[in-house]
Design a protein around this motif. Structure first.
Motif, PDB file in Angstrom:
ATOM      1  N   GLN A 208      36.294  30.058  51.481  1.00 38.12           N
ATOM      2  CA  GLN A 208      36.101  30.125  52.931  1.00 38.12           C
ATOM      3  C   GLN A 208      35.811  28.738  53.507  1.00 38.12           C
ATOM      4  O   GLN A 208      36.226  28.413  54.616  1.00 38.12           O
ATOM      5  CB  GLN A 208      34.950  31.084  53.244  1.00 38.12           C
ATOM      6  CG  GLN A 208      34.869  31.488  54.701  1.00 38.12           C
ATOM      7  CD  GLN A 208      33.943  32.684  54.911  1.00 38.12           C
ATOM      8  OE1 GLN A 208      33.663  33.418  53.973  1.00 38.12           O
ATOM      9  NE2 GLN A 208      33.462  32.854  56.115  1.00 38.12           N
ATOM     10  N   LEU A 209      35.139  27.908  52.729  1.00 38.75           N
ATOM     11  CA  LEU A 209      34.797  26.567  53.205  1.00 38.75           C
ATOM     12  C   LEU A 209      35.961  25.594  53.085  1.00 38.75           C
ATOM     13  O   LEU A 209      36.214  24.786  53.973  1.00 38.75           O
ATOM     14  CB  LEU A 209      33.601  26.012  52.420  1.00 38.75           C
ATOM     15  CG  LEU A 209      32.243  26.676  52.699  1.00 38.75           C
ATOM     16  CD1 LEU A 209      31.200  26.125  51.742  1.00 38.75           C
ATOM     17  CD2 LEU A 209      31.803  26.443  54.136  1.00 38.75           C
ATOM     18  N   THR A 210      36.697  25.670  51.984  1.00 36.86           N
ATOM     19  CA  THR A 210      37.753  24.678  51.722  1.00 36.86           C
ATOM     20  C   THR A 210      39.132  25.126  52.178  1.00 36.86           C
ATOM     21  O   THR A 210      40.010  24.308  52.379  1.00 36.86           O
ATOM     22  CB  THR A 210      37.836  24.366  50.221  1.00 36.86           C
ATOM     23  OG1 THR A 210      38.200  25.562  49.513  1.00 36.86           O
ATOM     24  CG2 THR A 210      36.515  23.837  49.696  1.00 36.86           C
ATOM     25  N   LYS A 211      39.332  26.451  52.301  1.00 38.99           N
ATOM     26  CA  LYS A 211      40.642  27.048  52.626  1.00 38.99           C
ATOM     27  C   LYS A 211      41.658  26.871  51.499  1.00 38.99           C
ATOM     28  O   LYS A 211      42.701  27.480  51.503  1.00 38.99           O
ATOM     29  CB  LYS A 211      41.240  26.460  53.916  1.00 38.99           C
ATOM     30  CG  LYS A 211      40.329  26.552  55.121  1.00 38.99           C
ATOM     31  CD  LYS A 211      40.004  27.979  55.485  1.00 38.99           C
ATOM     32  CE  LYS A 211      39.082  28.051  56.701  1.00 38.99           C
ATOM     33  NZ  LYS A 211      38.594  29.415  56.937  1.00 38.99           N
ATOM     34  N   GLU A 212      41.353  26.031  50.535  1.00 40.13           N
ATOM     35  CA  GLU A 212      42.253  25.829  49.398  1.00 40.13           C
ATOM     36  C   GLU A 212      41.423  25.690  48.144  1.00 40.13           C
ATOM     37  O   GLU A 212      40.482  24.923  48.084  1.00 40.13           O
ATOM     38  CB  GLU A 212      43.083  24.541  49.573  1.00 40.13           C
ATOM     39  CG  GLU A 212      44.365  24.760  50.336  1.00 40.13           C
ATOM     40  CD  GLU A 212      45.249  23.529  50.320  1.00 40.13           C
ATOM     41  OE1 GLU A 212      45.206  22.799  49.324  1.00 40.13           O
ATOM     42  OE2 GLU A 212      45.961  23.319  51.301  1.00 40.13           O
ATOM     43  N   LEU A 213      41.773  26.452  47.119  1.00 36.29           N
ATOM     44  CA  LEU A 213      41.082  26.359  45.830  1.00 36.29           C
ATOM     45  C   LEU A 213      41.995  26.946  44.782  1.00 36.29           C
ATOM     46  O   LEU A 213      42.560  28.019  44.963  1.00 36.29           O
ATOM     47  CB  LEU A 213      39.757  27.136  45.867  1.00 36.29           C
ATOM     48  CG  LEU A 213      38.898  27.033  44.595  1.00 36.29           C
ATOM     49  CD1 LEU A 213      38.381  25.610  44.438  1.00 36.29           C
ATOM     50  CD2 LEU A 213      37.743  28.008  44.642  1.00 36.29           C
ATOM     51  N   LYS A 214      42.167  26.208  43.702  1.00 30.11           N
ATOM     52  CA  LYS A 214      42.984  26.752  42.620  1.00 30.11           C
ATOM     53  C   LYS A 214      42.300  27.985  42.059  1.00 30.11           C
ATOM     54  O   LYS A 214      41.072  28.037  41.955  1.00 30.11           O
ATOM     55  CB  LYS A 214      43.149  25.698  41.515  1.00 30.11           C
ATOM     56  CG  LYS A 214      44.092  24.561  41.907  1.00 30.11           C
ATOM     57  CD  LYS A 214      44.300  23.616  40.739  1.00 30.11           C
ATOM     58  CE  LYS A 214      45.273  22.521  41.122  1.00 30.11           C
ATOM     59  NZ  LYS A 214      45.485  21.558  40.024  1.00 30.11           N
ATOM     60  N   GLY A 215      43.105  28.974  41.719  1.00 30.36           N
ATOM     61  CA  GLY A 215      42.556  30.233  41.222  1.00 30.36           C
ATOM     62  C   GLY A 215      41.725  30.029  39.967  1.00 30.36           C
ATOM     63  O   GLY A 215      42.185  29.403  39.019  1.00 30.36           O
ATOM     64  N   PRO A 216      40.479  30.525  39.923  1.00 27.35           N
ATOM     65  CA  PRO A 216      39.673  30.387  38.713  1.00 27.35           C
ATOM     66  C   PRO A 216      40.207  31.297  37.615  1.00 27.35           C
ATOM     67  O   PRO A 216      40.931  32.248  37.888  1.00 27.35           O
ATOM     68  CB  PRO A 216      38.281  30.844  39.172  1.00 27.35           C
ATOM     69  CG  PRO A 216      38.557  31.807  40.275  1.00 27.35           C
ATOM     70  CD  PRO A 216      39.807  31.313  40.948  1.00 27.35           C
ATOM     71  N   ILE A 217      39.865  31.004  36.379  1.00 22.78           N
ATOM     72  CA  ILE A 217      40.297  31.820  35.254  1.00 22.78           C
ATOM     73  C   ILE A 217      39.034  32.391  34.624  1.00 22.78           C
ATOM     74  O   ILE A 217      38.304  31.698  33.910  1.00 22.78           O
ATOM     75  CB  ILE A 217      41.131  30.985  34.265  1.00 22.78           C
ATOM     76  CG1 ILE A 217      42.454  30.585  34.931  1.00 22.78           C
ATOM     77  CG2 ILE A 217      41.436  31.776  33.013  1.00 22.78           C
ATOM     78  CD1 ILE A 217      43.013  29.307  34.496  1.00 22.78           C
ATOM     79  N   LEU A 218      38.763  33.642  34.941  1.00 23.62           N
ATOM     80  CA  LEU A 218      37.563  34.312  34.456  1.00 23.62           C
ATOM     81  C   LEU A 218      37.900  35.127  33.223  1.00 23.62           C
ATOM     82  O   LEU A 218      38.955  35.746  33.144  1.00 23.62           O
ATOM     83  CB  LEU A 218      36.992  35.235  35.531  1.00 23.62           C
ATOM     84  CG  LEU A 218      36.695  34.620  36.911  1.00 23.62           C
ATOM     85  CD1 LEU A 218      36.189  35.697  37.863  1.00 23.62           C
ATOM     86  CD2 LEU A 218      35.683  33.506  36.803  1.00 23.62           C
ATOM     87  N   CYS A 219      36.992  35.128  32.258  1.00 21.78           N
ATOM     88  CA  CYS A 219      37.144  35.985  31.076  1.00 21.78           C
ATOM     89  C   CYS A 219      35.964  36.935  31.031  1.00 21.78           C
ATOM     90  O   CYS A 219      34.819  36.512  30.858  1.00 21.78           O
ATOM     91  CB  CYS A 219      37.200  35.141  29.802  1.00 21.78           C
ATOM     92  SG  CYS A 219      37.350  36.144  28.303  1.00 21.78           S
ATOM     93  N   LEU A 220      36.234  38.216  31.247  1.00 23.00           N
ATOM     94  CA  LEU A 220      35.180  39.230  31.206  1.00 23.00           C
ATOM     95  C   LEU A 220      35.078  39.724  29.763  1.00 23.00           C
ATOM     96  O   LEU A 220      36.003  40.362  29.249  1.00 23.00           O
ATOM     97  CB  LEU A 220      35.515  40.379  32.142  1.00 23.00           C
ATOM     98  CG  LEU A 220      35.812  39.980  33.600  1.00 23.00           C
ATOM     99  CD1 LEU A 220      36.188  41.207  34.419  1.00 23.00           C
ATOM    100  CD2 LEU A 220      34.635  39.271  34.233  1.00 23.00           C
ATOM    101  N   ALA A 221      33.983  39.373  29.104  1.00 26.43           N
ATOM    102  CA  ALA A 221      33.824  39.704  27.690  1.00 26.43           C
ATOM    103  C   ALA A 221      32.743  40.759  27.526  1.00 26.43           C
ATOM    104  O   ALA A 221      31.662  40.645  28.095  1.00 26.43           O
ATOM    105  CB  ALA A 221      33.461  38.458  26.899  1.00 26.43           C
ATOM    106  N   GLY A 222      33.069  41.785  26.759  1.00 21.76           N
ATOM    107  CA  GLY A 222      32.078  42.830  26.518  1.00 21.76           C
ATOM    108  C   GLY A 222      32.678  43.994  25.756  1.00 21.76           C
ATOM    109  O   GLY A 222      33.894  44.047  25.541  1.00 21.76           O
ATOM    110  N   PRO A 223      31.865  44.924  25.352  1.00 28.09           N
ATOM    111  CA  PRO A 223      32.345  46.073  24.576  1.00 28.09           C
ATOM    112  C   PRO A 223      33.245  46.982  25.408  1.00 28.09           C
ATOM    113  O   PRO A 223      33.289  46.872  26.633  1.00 28.09           O
ATOM    114  CB  PRO A 223      31.055  46.780  24.160  1.00 28.09           C
ATOM    115  CG  PRO A 223      30.014  46.288  25.097  1.00 28.09           C
ATOM    116  CD  PRO A 223      30.412  44.930  25.537  1.00 28.09           C
ATOM    117  N   PRO A 224      33.963  47.903  24.759  1.00 31.55           N
ATOM    118  CA  PRO A 224      34.846  48.816  25.494  1.00 31.55           C
ATOM    119  C   PRO A 224      34.080  49.726  26.442  1.00 31.55           C
ATOM    120  O   PRO A 224      32.946  50.104  26.174  1.00 31.55           O
ATOM    121  CB  PRO A 224      35.525  49.638  24.386  1.00 31.55           C
ATOM    122  CG  PRO A 224      35.322  48.851  23.128  1.00 31.55           C
ATOM    123  CD  PRO A 224      34.056  48.101  23.302  1.00 31.55           C
TER     124      PRO A 224
END
Length: 773
Positions: A340-356
């Motif tokens: 919202q502040l920059t109007k431009e940001l490369k997409g982050p790469i999140l890894c959601l780690a956890g049990p099933p």
């Protein structure tokens, strides 16, 4: 040429025109000075001097603007036209040199020296004249722009100079060339010039004819092809085949125009389309090219959805879809705030780690909904071929892009939320390593020019928000893991499971089974019993299945008129779900010697383990049972070595290891157990057995031990605390370095437990054994 007296004659400058002696020509005169010169000529002796301008665009020519050699002419007729110009008929008399230029205000005059020409031709000139006439005749035959009557009239001329002038007037020469001929006084030279010009013109005309024939053939071929195509279209129309290859090409051309591709890609698409057009429809390569063009036009190149950058709305959506998971939600809201502040940001790469079953996949879907982006999911489980990621080469029928490009086509925009599910389940074999192919996809510095083997053109993935999921972080290659921001989702506590069941799972199942709260009510204690005795998991999948079972049973009761309203309590739950499937560890009812309660982390959350030690006379044999892993065996050896080194301080017989056999056992022997956090529990149970001092029943403990007795930090304190709370323990001995993890424990659990941070085994024994001071 002979010496003559200069004659003063009015000057008429000509634009883009030249008059030879003996020529008769109509001229349109409109310039004021030119009109005055004509009028003066008509008043005197009807003679005027015609000189050509060097530049056509000059409106008011001066001496430097006109050629110095011109033609003396006689004005035979003059007619005023309605538009104000004067049309005159002039007849060229003879050449003349301008010696002096006299410029009056209303007209220009020149003093001219006239040039006389011989009329009789020498023998050499006669030969040249015949040659010229022969060449001129051949020229007329090739060009077909001059009539035979003209040639007949020209062939009767006997004066060599006049012949050269007349032929020159009929040739398509530039004014400069005609002026050169006018300025050539010597007749021989003039005829030689004409011969050169005629020879050159004949060559040019010959080339024009050849080119014309080639163009004609080409046009005939094009017209023939067009005619055949039109015939083919008509035949296809009659047969009902309204598409055909022509229809395909028109359709693909239209699609390429609308696809808004980058310039290089569009150029490639048109190039392939031309190849497709020339290729027979029956050719195997034809279908490969068509498939390639179809992919190029279907992939989004510039189409982008607009993010709804409302952080409060996004927070509401995330809370609606998921209970808890505060760290993940916080990370998504941080991303939104920066966007919202920059109007431009490369997409982050999140890894959601956890049990099933903890909601990793559904959380990614909620992220897309909160951003108002398109969502696409790609499962990596079992993927072992690099071509699955990068695509196949376009060398055979059936080749296609990799799953990344397929996903982008499915998403329909360049900035979707792209879920790479089960990233830890990839394998590699002789077909390549897909995890290495993902390195480019998940690198923000490289993925703006992602290369797919099928597409062959760079594709921009920098605006995509990649979310990956994994059960086991250790199975992800280090370079790949380095490109992702890992967010751990450890699993849900009993309290969280209760809230999820009440707020999400049960309402969903009621709706799916056609029930309402008025027809089926499940008490909180019944849900808690389901969580404790019918499920053992970190997530809530089995809990949802049990809720579905309760709804099915209730639906049957209502439909069969057994009951109009079903109320499920902890007393009646067994009627619905049968006998309990699981049990969980409980605190001992009294203090025990040689038995200590340890806290363990499992994929299903946390649990309590009672470690038992038995001592019998023997030869110092140490036995470990309970299907322990290597790490737990090493912890037992470390505890044993520490006790031997501190035997005097602990009031233990230094030779105990030579006179006794020691057996350490962890119950539930069929269940594999491993991990570094049982060290202090084993040491406490051993010391209790060797010193005959009881271990406090209300104390649970977790921590690794070194040979010097130091207590090292562990993981999973939140889950272990939950299991201790559930088992009825009141005190937990934990490593001092884990104090920072206490804030992660729910308040309802933390308020009921007393946490004892320790850094050495002496402190553990002080709090764990009865009778220690």
């Amino acid at each position: 040429m002979s010496e003559q007296t200069l004659r003063k004659i009015p000057l008429l400058p000509l634009r883009g025109l030249l008059v030879y002696p003996t020529m008769v020509l109509h001229l349109d005169v409109g310039r004021k000075k030119s009109v005055q010169a004509l009028e003066k000529a008509m008043v005197e002796d009807n003679e005027i001097f015609l000189a050509t301008q060097r530049e056509i665009s000059t409106d008011e020519p001066e001496e430097k603007d006109i050629y110095s050699v011109g033609t003396l002419a006689k004005v035979n007729q003059m007619l005023k036209l309605p538009n104000g110009t004067i049309r005159v008929l002039v007849e060229g008399l003879q050449r003349g040199y301008i010696e002096n230029y006299i410029d009056h205000e209303d007209l220009s005059e020149v003093e001219v020296e006239l040039i006389e020409e011989r009329q009789e031709a020498t023998v050499e000139e006669q030969a040249m004249m015949r040659n010229v006439l022969e060449q001129f005749e051949q020229y007329i035959q090739i060009s077909k722009k001059i009539s035979q009557e003209t040639f007949a009239s020209v062939s009767d001329i006997s004066e060599p100079g006049r012949l050269a002038d007349i032929i020159s007037s009929h040739l398509p020469l530039k004014i400069v060339q005609k002026q050169e001929i006018l300025e050539t006084i010597a007749v021989n030279d003039r005829i030689a010039q004409i011969l050169d010009i005629l020879s050159n013109e004949r060559e040019v005309l010959g080339l024009e004819k050849k080119i014309g024939q080639r163009v004609k053939k080409s046009m005939e071929k094009t017209q023939k092809e067009y005619y055949l195509r039109e015939q083919m279209k008509a035949i296809q129309k009659e047969l009902g085949d309204r598409e055909g290859k022509e229809g395909d090409i028109e359709e693909l051309t239209e699609k390429i125009e609308k696809a808004s591709m980058p310039e290089s890609v569009e150029e490639k698409a048109y190039k392939e389309l031309k190849r497709y057009e020339k290729m027979p429809a029956s050719s195997a390569e034809s279908s490969v090219i068509r498939n390639y063009i179809e992919w190029l036009v279907q992939i989004p190149w510039n189409k982008e959805t607009t993010d709804l950058l409302d952080i409060h709305r996004s927070e509401v959506i995330l809370d609606e879809d998921h209970y808890g998971l505060e760290k993940v939600k916080e990370r998504v809201l941080e991303y939104l705030a920066v966007q919202q502040l920059t109007k431009e940001l490369k997409g982050p790469i999140l890894c959601l780690a956890g049990p099933p079953g903890v909601g990793k996949t559904s959380l990614a879907r909620s992220i897309a909904r909160s951003l108002d982006r398109n969502f696409v999911r790609m499962s990596l489980g079992g993927v072992r071929d690099e071509a699955e990621i990068r695509g196949h080469r376009r060398t055979y029928v059936g080749s296609m892009p990799g799953r990344i490009i397929q996903g982008m086509k499915k998403a329909g925009s360049v900035n979707p939320v792209f879920l790479l599910d089960e990233i830890d389940k990839m394998a590699n074999d002789f077909r390549g390593d897909p995890s290495s192919a993902l390195l480019e996809v998940l690198d923000p510095e490289q993925n703006n020019t992602f290369s797919d083997h099928f597409i062959e053109e760079p594709y921009d993935l920098s605006k995509v928000m990649f979310v990956t999921t994994a059960n086991n972080i250790g199975a992800i290659p280090a370079p790949l893991k380095d490109r992702m921001e890992v967010i751990h989702i450890p699993g849900y506590t009993e309290v969280e499971k209760m809230e999820i069941a009440k707020g999400y799972l049960l309402p969903k199942q009621l709706k799916e089974h056609g029930l309402t709260k008025s027809k089926l009510q499940v008490k909180d204690e019944a849900i808690l019993k389901v969580i404790r005795y019918y499920t053992r998991e970190a997530g809530v999948r089995n809990l949802e299945r049990q809720m579905a079972t309760i709804c099915r049973k209730a639906a049957k009761m209502i439909v069969s008129n057994e009951k109009k309203r079903v109320v499920v309590t902890d007393k009646t739950i067994e009627q619905m779900l049968g006998k309990p499937k699981f049990r969980y560890g409980k605190a001992e009812s009294e203090n025990q010697i040689g038995a200590a309660t340890g806290l363990a982390y499992t994929v299903a959350g946390g649990d309590t383990l009672t470690i038992e030690v038995s001592i019998a006379p023997g030869k110092g044999k140490l036995t470990l049972t309970g299907k322990l892993g290597d790490v737990m065996k090493e912890s037992a050896q470390a505890a044993f070595s520490y006790i031997r080194s501190k035997s005097e301080e602990l009031s233990i017989d230094p030779s105990f290891n030579e006179k006794n056999d020691i057996h350490i056992h962890v119950p539930e022997g069929a269940v594999p157990k491993d991990g570094p956090s049982a060290g202090i529990t084993m040491a406490t149970a051993l010391i209790s057995a060797l010193t005959n001092r009881a271990v406090r029943r209300e104390v649970g403990m977790t921590g690794e031990i070194t040979l010097r007795g130091r207590v090292l930090p562990i993981g999973g304190l939140k889950e272990k605390s939950m299991s201790a709370h559930r088992a009825g323990l009141t005190h937990i001995i934990m490593p001092k370095d884990n104090e920072k993890d206490l804030e992660d424990i729910p308040d309802s659990v933390r308020d009921d437990l007393t946490f004892i941070p320790v850094s050495h085994l002496d402190e553990v024994l002080k709090h764990a054994l009865v009778g220690n001071k």
